[in-house]
Design a protein around this motif. Structure first.
Motif, PDB file in Angstrom:
ATOM      1  N   LEU A  84      -0.439  -1.895 -21.550  1.00  0.00           N
ATOM      2  CA  LEU A  84      -1.223  -2.345 -20.441  1.00  0.00           C
ATOM      3  C   LEU A  84      -2.458  -1.366 -20.045  1.00  0.00           C
ATOM      4  O   LEU A  84      -2.027  -0.274 -20.117  1.00  0.00           O
ATOM      5  N   SER A  85      -3.400  -1.864 -19.553  1.00  0.00           N
ATOM      6  CA  SER A  85      -4.484  -0.856 -18.837  1.00  0.00           C
ATOM      7  C   SER A  85      -4.066  -0.518 -17.642  1.00  0.00           C
ATOM      8  O   SER A  85      -3.046  -1.140 -17.035  1.00  0.00           O
ATOM      9  N   ASN A  86      -4.703   0.477 -16.799  1.00  0.00           N
ATOM     10  CA  ASN A  86      -4.291   1.038 -15.683  1.00  0.00           C
ATOM     11  C   ASN A  86      -4.427   0.086 -14.499  1.00  0.00           C
ATOM     12  O   ASN A  86      -3.808  -0.337 -13.661  1.00  0.00           O
ATOM     13  N   LEU A  87      -5.543  -0.934 -14.494  1.00  0.00           N
ATOM     14  CA  LEU A  87      -5.817  -1.954 -13.853  1.00  0.00           C
ATOM     15  C   LEU A  87      -4.694  -2.972 -13.939  1.00  0.00           C
ATOM     16  O   LEU A  87      -4.192  -3.610 -12.877  1.00  0.00           O
ATOM     17  N   GLN A  88      -4.187  -3.028 -15.186  1.00  0.00           N
ATOM     18  CA  GLN A  88      -3.111  -4.290 -15.262  1.00  0.00           C
ATOM     19  C   GLN A  88      -1.921  -3.834 -14.714  1.00  0.00           C
ATOM     20  O   GLN A  88      -1.008  -4.499 -14.185  1.00  0.00           O
ATOM     21  N   LEU A  89      -1.436  -2.716 -14.779  1.00  0.00           N
ATOM     22  CA  LEU A  89      -0.490  -1.958 -14.312  1.00  0.00           C
ATOM     23  C   LEU A  89      -0.472  -2.092 -12.772  1.00  0.00           C
ATOM     24  O   LEU A  89       0.586  -2.349 -12.165  1.00  0.00           O
ATOM     25  N   THR A  90      -1.403  -1.794 -12.167  1.00  0.00           N
ATOM     26  CA  THR A  90      -1.476  -1.826 -10.681  1.00  0.00           C
ATOM     27  C   THR A  90      -1.467  -3.448 -10.266  1.00  0.00           C
ATOM     28  O   THR A  90      -1.013  -3.654  -9.254  1.00  0.00           O
ATOM     29  N   ALA A  91      -2.019  -4.396 -11.094  1.00  0.00           N
ATOM     30  CA  ALA A  91      -2.038  -5.767 -10.796  1.00  0.00           C
ATOM     31  C   ALA A  91      -0.447  -5.893 -10.858  1.00  0.00           C
ATOM     32  O   ALA A  91      -0.212  -6.965  -9.933  1.00  0.00           O
ATOM     33  N   LEU A  92       0.201  -5.335 -11.611  1.00  0.00           N
ATOM     34  CA  LEU A  92       1.537  -5.843 -11.955  1.00  0.00           C
ATOM     35  C   LEU A  92       2.460  -5.326 -10.770  1.00  0.00           C
ATOM     36  O   LEU A  92       3.306  -6.268 -10.190  1.00  0.00           O
ATOM     37  N   VAL A  93       2.152  -4.103  -9.991  1.00  0.00           N
ATOM     38  CA  VAL A  93       2.921  -3.694  -8.945  1.00  0.00           C
ATOM     39  C   VAL A  93       2.489  -4.907  -7.791  1.00  0.00           C
ATOM     40  O   VAL A  93       3.366  -4.999  -7.021  1.00  0.00           O
TER      41      VAL A  93
ATOM     42  N   VAL B 139       0.757  -1.298   0.095  1.00  0.00           N
ATOM     43  CA  VAL B 139      -0.143  -0.045  -0.031  1.00  0.00           C
ATOM     44  C   VAL B 139       0.887   1.291  -0.033  1.00  0.00           C
ATOM     45  O   VAL B 139       1.642   1.542   0.906  1.00  0.00           O
ATOM     46  N   PRO B 140       0.649   2.088  -1.014  1.00  0.00           N
ATOM     47  CA  PRO B 140       1.225   3.444  -0.978  1.00  0.00           C
ATOM     48  C   PRO B 140       0.578   4.226   0.376  1.00  0.00           C
ATOM     49  O   PRO B 140      -0.377   3.765   0.596  1.00  0.00           O
ATOM     50  N   PRO B 141       1.310   5.075   1.009  1.00  0.00           N
ATOM     51  CA  PRO B 141       2.476   5.660   0.434  1.00  0.00           C
ATOM     52  C   PRO B 141       3.860   5.076   0.954  1.00  0.00           C
ATOM     53  O   PRO B 141       5.058   5.810   1.228  1.00  0.00           O
ATOM     54  N   HIS B 142       3.794   3.793   1.325  1.00  0.00           N
ATOM     55  CA  HIS B 142       5.210   3.051   1.495  1.00  0.00           C
ATOM     56  C   HIS B 142       6.260   3.077   0.485  1.00  0.00           C
ATOM     57  O   HIS B 142       5.614   3.036  -0.765  1.00  0.00           O
ATOM     58  N   PRO B 143       7.470   3.340   0.570  1.00  0.00           N
ATOM     59  CA  PRO B 143       8.215   3.513  -0.411  1.00  0.00           C
ATOM     60  C   PRO B 143       8.498   2.314  -1.603  1.00  0.00           C
ATOM     61  O   PRO B 143       8.415   2.417  -2.465  1.00  0.00           O
ATOM     62  N   GLY B 144       8.156   1.019  -1.178  1.00  0.00           N
ATOM     63  CA  GLY B 144       8.338  -0.106  -2.120  1.00  0.00           C
ATOM     64  C   GLY B 144       7.205   0.083  -3.187  1.00  0.00           C
ATOM     65  O   GLY B 144       7.444   0.131  -4.345  1.00  0.00           O
ATOM     66  N   PRO B 145       5.792   0.011  -2.918  1.00  0.00           N
ATOM     67  CA  PRO B 145       4.983   0.196  -4.062  1.00  0.00           C
ATOM     68  C   PRO B 145       4.804   1.419  -4.594  1.00  0.00           C
ATOM     69  O   PRO B 145       4.607   1.245  -5.778  1.00  0.00           O
ATOM     70  N   VAL B 146       5.227   2.390  -4.013  1.00  0.00           N
ATOM     71  CA  VAL B 146       5.320   3.855  -4.747  1.00  0.00           C
ATOM     72  C   VAL B 146       6.398   3.724  -5.752  1.00  0.00           C
ATOM     73  O   VAL B 146       6.441   4.191  -6.975  1.00  0.00           O
ATOM     74  N   ALA B 147       7.709   3.404  -5.430  1.00  0.00           N
ATOM     75  CA  ALA B 147       8.788   3.102  -6.268  1.00  0.00           C
ATOM     76  C   ALA B 147       8.446   2.228  -7.810  1.00  0.00           C
ATOM     77  O   ALA B 147       8.358   2.539  -8.660  1.00  0.00           O
ATOM     78  N   ALA B 148       7.882   1.061  -7.410  1.00  0.00           N
ATOM     79  CA  ALA B 148       7.445   0.092  -8.454  1.00  0.00           C
ATOM     80  C   ALA B 148       6.375   0.915  -9.150  1.00  0.00           C
ATOM     81  O   ALA B 148       6.335   0.880 -10.597  1.00  0.00           O
TER      82      ALA B 148
ATOM     83  N   ALA C  28       2.429   3.277 -13.360  1.00  0.00           N
ATOM     84  CA  ALA C  28       1.030   2.892 -12.866  1.00  0.00           C
ATOM     85  C   ALA C  28       0.694   3.923 -11.999  1.00  0.00           C
ATOM     86  O   ALA C  28       1.387   4.718 -11.383  1.00  0.00           O
ATOM     87  N   SER C  29      -0.683   4.289 -11.764  1.00  0.00           N
ATOM     88  CA  SER C  29      -1.273   5.339 -10.964  1.00  0.00           C
ATOM     89  C   SER C  29      -1.090   4.991  -9.554  1.00  0.00           C
ATOM     90  O   SER C  29      -1.601   4.141  -8.862  1.00  0.00           O
ATOM     91  N   ILE C  30      -0.247   6.157  -8.930  1.00  0.00           N
ATOM     92  CA  ILE C  30      -0.139   5.696  -7.494  1.00  0.00           C
ATOM     93  C   ILE C  30      -1.532   5.935  -6.671  1.00  0.00           C
ATOM     94  O   ILE C  30      -1.793   5.030  -5.688  1.00  0.00           O
ATOM     95  N   GLY C  31      -2.527   6.733  -7.073  1.00  0.00           N
ATOM     96  CA  GLY C  31      -3.735   6.666  -6.505  1.00  0.00           C
ATOM     97  C   GLY C  31      -4.499   5.526  -6.573  1.00  0.00           C
ATOM     98  O   GLY C  31      -5.208   4.909  -5.796  1.00  0.00           O
ATOM     99  N   LEU C  32      -4.330   4.944  -7.735  1.00  0.00           N
ATOM    100  CA  LEU C  32      -5.236   3.539  -8.218  1.00  0.00           C
ATOM    101  C   LEU C  32      -4.440   2.613  -7.527  1.00  0.00           C
ATOM    102  O   LEU C  32      -5.182   1.474  -6.792  1.00  0.00           O
ATOM    103  N   THR C  33      -3.217   2.568  -7.461  1.00  0.00           N
ATOM    104  CA  THR C  33      -2.549   1.479  -6.660  1.00  0.00           C
ATOM    105  C   THR C  33      -2.787   1.564  -5.112  1.00  0.00           C
ATOM    106  O   THR C  33      -2.792   0.527  -4.335  1.00  0.00           O
ATOM    107  N   LEU C  34      -2.945   2.817  -4.569  1.00  0.00           N
ATOM    108  CA  LEU C  34      -3.469   2.906  -3.119  1.00  0.00           C
ATOM    109  C   LEU C  34      -4.848   2.233  -3.074  1.00  0.00           C
ATOM    110  O   LEU C  34      -5.153   1.671  -2.209  1.00  0.00           O
TER     111      LEU C  34
END
Length: 483
Positions: free
Chosen positions: A416-425, A165-174, A180-186
């Motif tokens: 890739l779609s935004n959802l796929q990018l987040t899935a990759l993270v 989960v962002p804002p932790h550094p690992g998922p933010v950097a990836a 990938a969208s940091i907001g969507l990743t969150l």
């Protein structure tokens, strides 16, 4: 210190790494050599075997050791001070009673895990765990049974939030590396972390706790261990001398436990302060806040983990410690807190040293270079590369950032779609979570805090981290398929 040009190919370096781990386990588990001595010895032997120039070996050893101590020593020291004050004053008991009152006695482990998920949003794994220790120990002592039933749900919650989960550094950097969208990743990462925790950490920890008994440690917070009985009195004999200081503390005098709101405020303070740093880092990265803004830099200073815990210690001394006696009494309490953690800090630092030597030897780079073109789907490739990098060099953050960097070009070409990018993270984070072992400083932190030997830590913490990562990977596959 920069990575050294590998002296051997990937296959040879991997054999060296495997042999180093095997020797380390033999020394600790069979020879019964102290873990700190064994880790330093094997780090030196690994550096020699991997072809690091002899003149560079001292720097290679201090690289991982000092980096780990720089992030761990201060926060562990300040964290156990806060924990000791919570224990002595009855604050941990107050919080435990409130949690149990809300969730019920049978759901005490679940309550601890949920609380850790909430607290784990802005704070790193190790900082969150050390601040949460007194609550874990208090609940475990109250209900009995294996410590694992109560400790692993909380530790797993902090691990899940830190990895996914962002804002932790690992998922933010990836996310940044992959576009990938940091907001969507969150937004997606948070529920994924909760679901992965429930399946891979909470349910698994309850099964492990029923099979493996681990006693509640008595050394970390001294003989008081719980602060007081239900009637508000301590269970230590009057006039007991603490910490060899020669000063007796009257622990038999009944004291009024602090209010729940006071205890919660002390615990929330570091999380609020640390959130300043983590959230502002994300906003600066996205360009919402200017990096040279003075007010933002000041808030980031307050949100530095060590500074935030220092402020919390001072506040805890004022609102908790001074209610119990003089400053001399408070200082004795804090001295008692620091003694038992010397081994924790040194062994954790030595674990960082071992992982640092493996990274500097080029093992990670050689491995990633040989795996970057596997000819399989991107999401499976992401998980496998992150897993192997995690196993090879220990650091989850390094595995996350390295894997994302390796796949960035292929991801950019894949459309890739935004959802796929987040899935990759999420898949990369899942791979970077599994199989925590002796080259991971977090492995030693858990082992020492919960007073488990290496074999038991493998059977519990390593298993739970692996099921947690696998649960997250399964969810990432589902997201990938519908994206």
């Amino acid at each position: 210190m920069e990575a050294i040009e590998p002296a051997y190919g990937a296959g040879t370096l991997l054999l060296i790494a495997a042999a180093a781990v095997a020797i380390l386990l033999f020394l600790i588990m069979k020879v019964k050599l102290h873990a700190f001595v064994a880790l330093v010895l094997v780090s030196v032997l690994t550096a020699l075997a991997a072809g690091i120039p002899v003149g560079d070996i001292p720097d290679a050893l201090s690289f991982g050791f000092s980096n780990t101590l720089g992030s761990v020593a201060l926060l562990v020291g300040f964290g156990v001070m806060i924990g000791r004050l919570l224990e002595i004053t009855g604050g941990a008991q107050v919080l435990a009673d409130t949690l149990i009152g809300r969730f019920g006695e049978k759901r005490a482990p679940f309550a601890l895990g949920v609380a850790a998920l909430l607290f784990g949003f802005p704070i790193f794994f190790d900082a969150g765990l050390v601040v949460f220790l007194p609550i874990i120990m208090t609940v475990a002592r109250r209900f009995g049974g294996s410590l694992l039933l109560f400790a692993l749900p909380a530790a797993g919650a902090f691990a899940a939030m830190h990895a996914l989960v962002p804002p932790h550094p690992g998922p933010v950097a990836a996310a940044e590396a992959l576009g990938a969208s940091i907001g969507l990743t969150l937004l997606i990462g948070a529920p994924v972390a909760v679901l992965s925790w429930y399946v891979g950490a909470y349910l698994v920890s309850q099964a492990l706790g029923r099979r493996i008994h681990v006693d509640v440690p008595k050394s970390l917070f001294g003989e008081i261990n719980g602060g007081r009985d239900a009637d508000g009195t301590t269970d230590e004999d009057p006039g007991t001398t603490n910490g060899g200081s020669g000063r007796a503390i009257d622990t038999a005098t009944p004291r009024t436990a602090p209010a729940f709101g006071t205890v919660l405020s002390v615990l929330l303070l570091p999380f609020v302060l640390i959130s300043f740093n983590t959230v502002l880092n994300t906003l600066m990265t996205s360009g919402v806040v200017a990096e040279d803004a003075g007010w933002a830099q000041f808030l980031r200073l307050l949100g530095n983990t060590s500074v935030a815990l220092l402020i919390t210690v001072i506040v805890a001394v004022v609102v908790l410690g001074r209610r119990q006696g003089s400053m001399a009494d408070v200082n004795t309490i804090l001295d008692n807190a620091l003694g038992p953690i010397c081994a924790v800090i040194l062994i954790t630092g030595a674990g960082g040293m071992f992982g640092g030597v493996l990274r500097l030897s080029g093992i990670g780079d050689a491995l990633s270079g040989s795996l970057s073109n596997l000819g399989i789907s991107l999401i499976l490739q992401a998980f496998l590369i992150a897993t192997l990098l995690r196993v090879a060099q220990g650091s989850a953050t390094v595995a996350l950032t390295t894997t994302a960097g390796l796949l960035a070009a292929a991801v950019a070409d894949a459309g890739l779609s935004n959802l796929q990018l987040t899935a990759l993270v999420i898949a990369i984070a899942a791979g970077a979570t599994v199989l925590s072992h002796v080259n991971d400083s977090g492995f030693w932190l858990v082992s020492r805090f919960f007073e488990m030997d290496v074999k038991t830590t493998f059977k519990t913490w390593t298993v739970m981290e692996t099921t947690l990562g696998l649960s997250a990977f399964v969810i990432s596959l589902l997201l990938w398929s519908v994206g």
